[in-house]
Design a protein around this motif. Structure first.
Motif, PDB file in Angstrom:
ATOM      1  N   ARG A 121     100.936  92.354  86.902  1.00 36.83           N
ATOM      2  CA  ARG A 121     101.946  91.296  87.045  1.00 36.83           C
ATOM      3  C   ARG A 121     102.705  91.101  85.729  1.00 36.83           C
ATOM      4  O   ARG A 121     103.918  90.911  85.741  1.00 36.83           O
ATOM      5  CB  ARG A 121     101.327  90.000  87.532  1.00 36.83           C
ATOM      6  CG  ARG A 121     100.925  90.133  89.008  1.00 36.83           C
ATOM      7  CD  ARG A 121     100.578  88.840  89.667  1.00 36.83           C
ATOM      8  NE  ARG A 121     101.628  87.859  89.726  1.00 36.83           N
ATOM      9  CZ  ARG A 121     102.499  87.717  90.728  1.00 36.83           C
ATOM     10  NH1 ARG A 121     102.455  88.533  91.759  1.00 36.83           N
ATOM     11  NH2 ARG A 121     103.394  86.758  90.707  1.00 36.83           N
ATOM     12  N   GLN A 122     102.004  91.151  84.600  1.00 32.25           N
ATOM     13  CA  GLN A 122     102.703  91.029  83.319  1.00 32.25           C
ATOM     14  C   GLN A 122     103.643  92.215  83.113  1.00 32.25           C
ATOM     15  O   GLN A 122     104.772  92.050  82.637  1.00 32.25           O
ATOM     16  CB  GLN A 122     101.708  90.932  82.160  1.00 32.25           C
ATOM     17  CG  GLN A 122     101.041  89.586  82.054  1.00 32.25           C
ATOM     18  CD  GLN A 122     100.152  89.479  80.825  1.00 32.25           C
ATOM     19  OE1 GLN A 122      99.865  90.471  80.154  1.00 32.25           O
ATOM     20  NE2 GLN A 122      99.708  88.274  80.538  1.00 32.25           N
ATOM     21  N   ARG A 123     103.196  93.404  83.481  1.00 37.41           N
ATOM     22  CA  ARG A 123     104.051  94.588  83.351  1.00 37.41           C
ATOM     23  C   ARG A 123     105.282  94.434  84.230  1.00 37.41           C
ATOM     24  O   ARG A 123     106.401  94.739  83.814  1.00 37.41           O
ATOM     25  CB  ARG A 123     103.271  95.840  83.738  1.00 37.41           C
ATOM     26  CG  ARG A 123     103.956  97.107  83.309  1.00 37.41           C
ATOM     27  CD  ARG A 123     103.181  98.362  83.645  1.00 37.41           C
ATOM     28  NE  ARG A 123     101.757  98.227  83.437  1.00 37.41           N
ATOM     29  CZ  ARG A 123     100.845  98.926  84.100  1.00 37.41           C
ATOM     30  NH1 ARG A 123     101.215  99.818  85.000  1.00 37.41           N
ATOM     31  NH2 ARG A 123      99.568  98.758  83.863  1.00 37.41           N
ATOM     32  N   ALA A 124     105.087  93.933  85.445  1.00 38.71           N
ATOM     33  CA  ALA A 124     106.215  93.715  86.355  1.00 38.71           C
ATOM     34  C   ALA A 124     107.195  92.708  85.763  1.00 38.71           C
ATOM     35  O   ALA A 124     108.417  92.913  85.815  1.00 38.71           O
ATOM     36  CB  ALA A 124     105.722  93.248  87.722  1.00 38.71           C
ATOM     37  N   VAL A 125     106.689  91.628  85.177  1.00 41.78           N
ATOM     38  CA  VAL A 125     107.564  90.630  84.557  1.00 41.78           C
ATOM     39  C   VAL A 125     108.369  91.261  83.424  1.00 41.78           C
ATOM     40  O   VAL A 125     109.588  91.068  83.334  1.00 41.78           O
ATOM     41  CB  VAL A 125     106.751  89.413  84.047  1.00 41.78           C
ATOM     42  CG1 VAL A 125     107.590  88.531  83.141  1.00 41.78           C
ATOM     43  CG2 VAL A 125     106.216  88.594  85.215  1.00 41.78           C
ATOM     44  N   VAL A 126     107.724  92.022  82.568  1.00 44.11           N
ATOM     45  CA  VAL A 126     108.418  92.654  81.444  1.00 44.11           C
ATOM     46  C   VAL A 126     109.484  93.621  81.949  1.00 44.11           C
ATOM     47  O   VAL A 126     110.620  93.623  81.459  1.00 44.11           O
ATOM     48  CB  VAL A 126     107.422  93.363  80.498  1.00 44.11           C
ATOM     49  CG1 VAL A 126     108.137  94.250  79.485  1.00 44.11           C
ATOM     50  CG2 VAL A 126     106.549  92.340  79.786  1.00 44.11           C
ATOM     51  N   VAL A 127     109.155  94.439  82.928  1.00 43.33           N
ATOM     52  CA  VAL A 127     110.125  95.410  83.452  1.00 43.33           C
ATOM     53  C   VAL A 127     111.303  94.688  84.104  1.00 43.33           C
ATOM     54  O   VAL A 127     112.470  95.018  83.850  1.00 43.33           O
ATOM     55  CB  VAL A 127     109.455  96.390  84.438  1.00 43.33           C
ATOM     56  CG1 VAL A 127     110.488  97.229  85.168  1.00 43.33           C
ATOM     57  CG2 VAL A 127     108.460  97.283  83.696  1.00 43.33           C
ATOM     58  N   LEU A 128     111.011  93.683  84.920  1.00 42.55           N
ATOM     59  CA  LEU A 128     112.092  92.965  85.604  1.00 42.55           C
ATOM     60  C   LEU A 128     112.971  92.185  84.621  1.00 42.55           C
ATOM     61  O   LEU A 128     114.196  92.205  84.718  1.00 42.55           O
ATOM     62  CB  LEU A 128     111.517  92.006  86.648  1.00 42.55           C
ATOM     63  CG  LEU A 128     110.818  92.671  87.837  1.00 42.55           C
ATOM     64  CD1 LEU A 128     110.098  91.630  88.684  1.00 42.55           C
ATOM     65  CD2 LEU A 128     111.795  93.463  88.680  1.00 42.55           C
ATOM     66  N   ARG A 129     112.351  91.519  83.663  1.00 41.11           N
ATOM     67  CA  ARG A 129     113.112  90.685  82.720  1.00 41.11           C
ATOM     68  C   ARG A 129     113.850  91.519  81.670  1.00 41.11           C
ATOM     69  O   ARG A 129     114.997  91.240  81.363  1.00 41.11           O
ATOM     70  CB  ARG A 129     112.176  89.695  81.993  1.00 41.11           C
ATOM     71  CG  ARG A 129     111.617  88.603  82.862  1.00 41.11           C
ATOM     72  CD  ARG A 129     112.578  87.441  83.067  1.00 41.11           C
ATOM     73  NE  ARG A 129     112.789  86.733  81.810  1.00 41.11           N
ATOM     74  CZ  ARG A 129     114.002  86.503  81.287  1.00 41.11           C
ATOM     75  NH1 ARG A 129     115.076  86.901  81.891  1.00 41.11           N
ATOM     76  NH2 ARG A 129     114.117  85.860  80.152  1.00 41.11           N
ATOM     77  N   HIS A 130     113.183  92.522  81.119  1.00 38.20           N
ATOM     78  CA  HIS A 130     113.746  93.194  79.950  1.00 38.20           C
ATOM     79  C   HIS A 130     114.320  94.577  80.230  1.00 38.20           C
ATOM     80  O   HIS A 130     115.132  95.060  79.445  1.00 38.20           O
ATOM     81  CB  HIS A 130     112.697  93.246  78.832  1.00 38.20           C
ATOM     82  CG  HIS A 130     112.202  91.883  78.486  1.00 38.20           C
ATOM     83  ND1 HIS A 130     112.960  90.966  77.801  1.00 38.20           N
ATOM     84  CD2 HIS A 130     111.041  91.246  78.789  1.00 38.20           C
ATOM     85  CE1 HIS A 130     112.283  89.839  77.666  1.00 38.20           C
ATOM     86  NE2 HIS A 130     111.115  89.977  78.255  1.00 38.20           N
ATOM     87  N   TRP A 131     113.913  95.226  81.298  1.00 36.97           N
ATOM     88  CA  TRP A 131     114.494  96.523  81.649  1.00 36.97           C
ATOM     89  C   TRP A 131     115.634  96.320  82.637  1.00 36.97           C
ATOM     90  O   TRP A 131     116.724  96.827  82.465  1.00 36.97           O
ATOM     91  CB  TRP A 131     113.436  97.457  82.223  1.00 36.97           C
ATOM     92  CG  TRP A 131     114.005  98.745  82.717  1.00 36.97           C
ATOM     93  CD1 TRP A 131     114.298  99.076  84.008  1.00 36.97           C
ATOM     94  CD2 TRP A 131     114.393  99.876  81.937  1.00 36.97           C
ATOM     95  NE1 TRP A 131     114.830 100.318  84.086  1.00 36.97           N
ATOM     96  CE2 TRP A 131     114.905 100.848  82.823  1.00 36.97           C
ATOM     97  CE3 TRP A 131     114.359 100.165  80.583  1.00 36.97           C
ATOM     98  CZ2 TRP A 131     115.368 102.081  82.396  1.00 36.97           C
ATOM     99  CZ3 TRP A 131     114.822 101.400  80.173  1.00 36.97           C
ATOM    100  CH2 TRP A 131     115.313 102.339  81.073  1.00 36.97           C
ATOM    101  N   LEU A 132     115.360  95.524  83.703  1.00 32.14           N
ATOM    102  CA  LEU A 132     116.381  95.288  84.720  1.00 32.14           C
ATOM    103  C   LEU A 132     117.268  94.093  84.375  1.00 32.14           C
ATOM    104  O   LEU A 132     118.231  93.819  85.078  1.00 32.14           O
ATOM    105  CB  LEU A 132     115.728  95.084  86.088  1.00 32.14           C
ATOM    106  CG  LEU A 132     114.954  96.289  86.614  1.00 32.14           C
ATOM    107  CD1 LEU A 132     114.310  95.969  87.940  1.00 32.14           C
ATOM    108  CD2 LEU A 132     115.848  97.515  86.726  1.00 32.14           C
ATOM    109  N   ASP A 133     116.910  93.361  83.322  1.00 29.97           N
ATOM    110  CA  ASP A 133     117.698  92.241  82.821  1.00 29.97           C
ATOM    111  C   ASP A 133     117.888  91.134  83.864  1.00 29.97           C
ATOM    112  O   ASP A 133     118.959  90.527  83.936  1.00 29.97           O
ATOM    113  CB  ASP A 133     119.054  92.744  82.298  1.00 29.97           C
ATOM    114  CG  ASP A 133     119.667  91.786  81.296  1.00 29.97           C
ATOM    115  OD1 ASP A 133     118.909  91.051  80.625  1.00 29.97           O
ATOM    116  OD2 ASP A 133     120.913  91.757  81.188  1.00 29.97           O
TER     117      ASP A 133
END
Length: 178
Positions: A121-133
């Motif tokens: 879930r933390q990885r998903a948050v990081v990817v969604l927030r910082h990769w997909l903006d």
């Protein structure tokens, strides 16, 4: 909708967005290319089966990313996934993108390893927030949680990544010293 029309629309969607979905899956899977490919294939299969609903969505790509993220989180809950490991070279991750000249392969490897050290879930948050903006509200919507949960998961994940990457950076500097 006729099957032929549905197939044509879906093929066009896949041609247009598969690379983006592979990049996202590659990050969610922290460089496990085979797992990323499986996630994208399963997601695309589910999207095809419900294409009439997907095409009516405000953003079919956002719908696909949400489906991909949910599938990733669901699969990480399965015991067999937790026991499996990959020996794939993490430099081959992220949708088989060619490595650009000047890319720091050691840094890339360190970032993928740091992502791997996060919970799903933390990885998903990081990817969604910082990769997909995505903003906090969009991320919360995709994950089906509150904005407060997104903020706290993001803060914890970034603190963990800083610690892991600082340690990796010191390690890399020590290795480079004569």
């Amino acid at each position: 909708m006729r099957d032929e029309e549905r197939s044509t629309e879906f093929v066009e969607f896949t041609r247009t967005h598969r690379r983006d979905l592979m990049r996202t899956a590659g990050l969610l899977c922290a460089g496990d290319e085979a797992h990323a490919e499986d996630l994208v294939q399963t997601t695309l299969t589910k999207l095809y089966l419900s294409w009439a609903r997907v095409r009516r969505a405000d953003s079919p790509l956002a719908y696909a990313r949400t489906s991909l993220t949910h599938l990733f989180i669901d699969e990480t809950k399965r015991a067999h996934r937790r026991r499996e490991t990959t020996s794939a070279d993490p430099t081959l991750a992220l949708a088989r993108e060619p490595v650009r000249a000047g890319t720091d392969l050691e840094l890339r490897e360190a970032v993928l390893a740091a992502l791997q050290s996060l919970g799903p879930r933390q990885r998903a948050v990081v990817v969604l927030r910082h990769w997909l903006d995505l903003d906090v509200a969009e991320t919360a919507h995709v994950l089906g949680c509150s904005t407060g949960t997104v903020k706290s998961q993001n803060a914890r994940a970034l603190a963990h990544l800083r610690t892991v990457l600082e340690t990796a950076d010191h390690h890399l500097i020590l290795e480079e010293s004569p």
